[in-house]
Design an enzyme around this catalytic site. Structure first.
Site, PDB file in Angstrom:
ATOM      1  N   ASP A  11      16.207 -27.820 -37.461  1.00 58.64           N
ATOM      2  CA  ASP A  11      15.684 -26.626 -37.372  1.00 58.64           C
ATOM      3  C   ASP A  11      16.542 -25.027 -37.806  1.00 58.64           C
ATOM      4  O   ASP A  11      17.833 -25.553 -36.829  1.00 58.64           O
ATOM      5  CB  ASP A  11      15.291 -25.943 -36.013  1.00 58.64           C
ATOM      6  CG  ASP A  11      14.146 -24.667 -36.431  1.00 58.64           C
ATOM      7  OD1 ASP A  11      13.125 -24.123 -37.905  1.00 58.64           O
ATOM      8  OD2 ASP A  11      13.539 -23.974 -35.499  1.00 58.64           O
ATOM      9  N   SER A  12      16.618 -23.913 -38.278  1.00 63.40           N
ATOM     10  CA  SER A  12      17.020 -23.004 -38.151  1.00 63.40           C
ATOM     11  C   SER A  12      18.082 -22.857 -36.626  1.00 63.40           C
ATOM     12  O   SER A  12      18.919 -22.220 -36.640  1.00 63.40           O
ATOM     13  CB  SER A  12      16.856 -22.333 -38.935  1.00 63.40           C
ATOM     14  OG  SER A  12      15.749 -21.009 -38.399  1.00 63.40           O
ATOM     15  N   CYS A  75      10.997 -26.817 -39.927  1.00 67.51           N
ATOM     16  CA  CYS A  75      10.737 -25.710 -39.619  1.00 67.51           C
ATOM     17  C   CYS A  75       9.917 -25.062 -40.890  1.00 67.51           C
ATOM     18  O   CYS A  75      10.095 -25.673 -42.194  1.00 67.51           O
ATOM     19  CB  CYS A  75      12.666 -25.162 -39.997  1.00 67.51           C
ATOM     20  SG  CYS A  75      12.625 -23.237 -41.379  1.00 67.51           S
ATOM     21  N   GLU A 153      13.826 -17.013 -29.399  1.00 67.20           N
ATOM     22  CA  GLU A 153      15.009 -17.404 -29.230  1.00 67.20           C
ATOM     23  C   GLU A 153      15.120 -17.426 -27.809  1.00 67.20           C
ATOM     24  O   GLU A 153      15.837 -17.759 -27.033  1.00 67.20           O
ATOM     25  CB  GLU A 153      16.232 -16.321 -30.490  1.00 67.20           C
ATOM     26  CG  GLU A 153      16.248 -18.170 -31.749  1.00 67.20           C
ATOM     27  CD  GLU A 153      16.497 -19.109 -32.258  1.00 67.20           C
ATOM     28  OE1 GLU A 153      17.221 -19.388 -31.069  1.00 67.20           O
ATOM     29  OE2 GLU A 153      16.175 -19.472 -32.554  1.00 67.20           O
ATOM     30  N   HIS A 191       8.866 -21.216 -34.527  1.00 65.72           N
ATOM     31  CA  HIS A 191       9.681 -20.649 -33.508  1.00 65.72           C
ATOM     32  C   HIS A 191       8.288 -20.143 -33.201  1.00 65.72           C
ATOM     33  O   HIS A 191       7.959 -19.935 -31.217  1.00 65.72           O
ATOM     34  CB  HIS A 191      10.733 -19.847 -33.658  1.00 65.72           C
ATOM     35  CG  HIS A 191      12.077 -19.832 -33.939  1.00 65.72           C
ATOM     36  ND1 HIS A 191      12.121 -20.357 -35.419  1.00 65.72           N
ATOM     37  CD2 HIS A 191      12.521 -19.566 -33.438  1.00 65.72           C
ATOM     38  CE1 HIS A 191      13.353 -20.271 -35.075  1.00 65.72           C
ATOM     39  NE2 HIS A 191      14.034 -19.973 -33.828  1.00 65.72           N
TER      40      HIS A 191
END
Length: 265
Positions: A11-12, A75, A153, A191
C-alpha cells in the site's frame, strides 16, 4: 521442508492494514511482509502516469528481494491504475483491490450509494464500469478525500483527530444532490476502514459501510490453496520505502497486527 515464501501486502501507507487482518484470518500460518510506500505517499493526489510508472518498478524490486508467493496490492488507487502493468511484468499471482460497489448494491435499500475514495480512484473509468455492471439501478455518488487518508494515518499513529474533519469528508457525499437518500458508503480506499467508527459516529443518520477486505482475503486464500506453509511462521515485517523515525504509536499498532519487525527498502 516447509515453504517460507511470504505473502506480500502493498500500500502507499498504512491503509493496507485494514486488509491484513482479513488475510491473517484466512491464512493464519502465512509469513507476512507488509510494504508501505511512504516514499511515494500519498498516491491519491498523484497523476495516473506517476503511479503507473512507480508501482510496477517498485514491486519488481520487492519481488526480487523477498521472493513472495503472492502479492496483494492492498490499495485501491494503485490497483485501479497499475494492476494490469504489474501483472504483465511479474510472474506470480497478483491480487488487486477494487471499490466494493457490487456488495454495496446488494445491501442498499434506497438505491443511492456513495463511493468515498481518493481523488485518483474516484475519477477512474473503472469505477464507471463497476457502477454500470453491478449498480445500474442505483445512483452512485463519488467523493475524493485526500484529507481522510491523512487522518487515517494520524489516527493509527495514536494522534488526536477531530470529529469535524471526519464530518467534512463524509459531507462530500451527503451534501451532494441525492445525498440525503444515500444509505450505503463504499470505503474505496483501504485507509478508510481504519477510521470507519469515526465516520459512523459523525454520520447524520445510520449508514452501512462496505469494503473489500474479506473478498481480497478469500481470493488470496484461493490462489494459494494447497501450498505448504511454515509450522511456525516468522514474525511479520513492516517495510517502509523511506527511512523515518517510527512513532511509538505506529510501532505499537504494527506490533499489535503481527508486524513487530520494521525494515526499510
Amino acid at each position: 521442508m516447509s515453504d517460507i515464501r511470504p505473502v506480500m501486502l502493498f500500500d502507499s501507507g498504512v491503509g493496507g492494514l485494514s486488509v491484513l487482518g482479513a488475510v491473517q484470518r484466512a491464512l493464519p500460518q502465512a509469513p507476512i511482509v507488509y510494504v508501505a510506500d511512504n516514499g511515494g505517499f500519498p498516491y491519491g493526489t498523484k497523476t495516473e502516469a506517476e503511479i503507473a510508472a512507480r508501482v510496477p518498478a517498485l514491486l519488481g524490486r520487492l519481488a526480487e528481494r523477498y521472493d513472495p508467493r503472492i502479492i496483494v496490492i492492498a490499495c485501491n488507487t494503485a490497483s485501479t491504475i497499475a494492476l494490469a502493468q504489474v501483472r504483465a511484468v511479474l510472474d506470480l499471482p497478483i491480487v488487486g483491490t477494487v471499490p466494493a460497489i457490487k456488495p454495496a448494491a446488494l445491501v442498499s435499500q434506497t438505491r443511492v450509494i456513495g463511493v468515498l475514495g481518493t481523488d485518483a480512484t474516484v475519477r477512474q473509468p473503472y469505477v464507471d464500469d463497476l457502477s454500470a455492471r453491478f449498480a445500474g439501478d442505483c445512483t452512485v455518488l463519488r467523493h475524493g478525500s485526500a484529507a481522510l487518508v491523512q487522518l487515517a494515518e494520524a489516527h493509527l499513529r495514536g494522534e488526536d483527530t477531530p470529529d469535524h474533519a471526519y464530518a467534512a469528508a463524509l459531507a462530500g457525499l451527503t451534501d451532494q444532490p441525492g445525498g440525503e437518500a444515500m444509505d450505503t458508503v463504499v470505503l474505496a480506499c483501504t485507509h478508510f476502514p481504519l477510521v470507519q467508527d469515526r465516520l459512523a459516529a459523525v454520520a447524520p443518520r445510520p449508514l452501512a459501510f462496505v469494503d473489500g477486505a474479506e473478498g481480497i482475503a478469500r481470493r488470496t486464500a484461493y490462489l494459494t490453496q494447497g501450498q505448504d506453509w511454515p509450522d511456525a511462521p516468522a514474525p511479520g515485517t513492516a517495510l517502509f520505502t523511506a527511512r523515518f523515525d517510527v512513532p511509538d504509536g505506529l510501532r505499537a499498532a504494527l506490533a499489535g497486527r503481527g508486524l513487530p519487525e520494521i525494515s526499510y527498502l
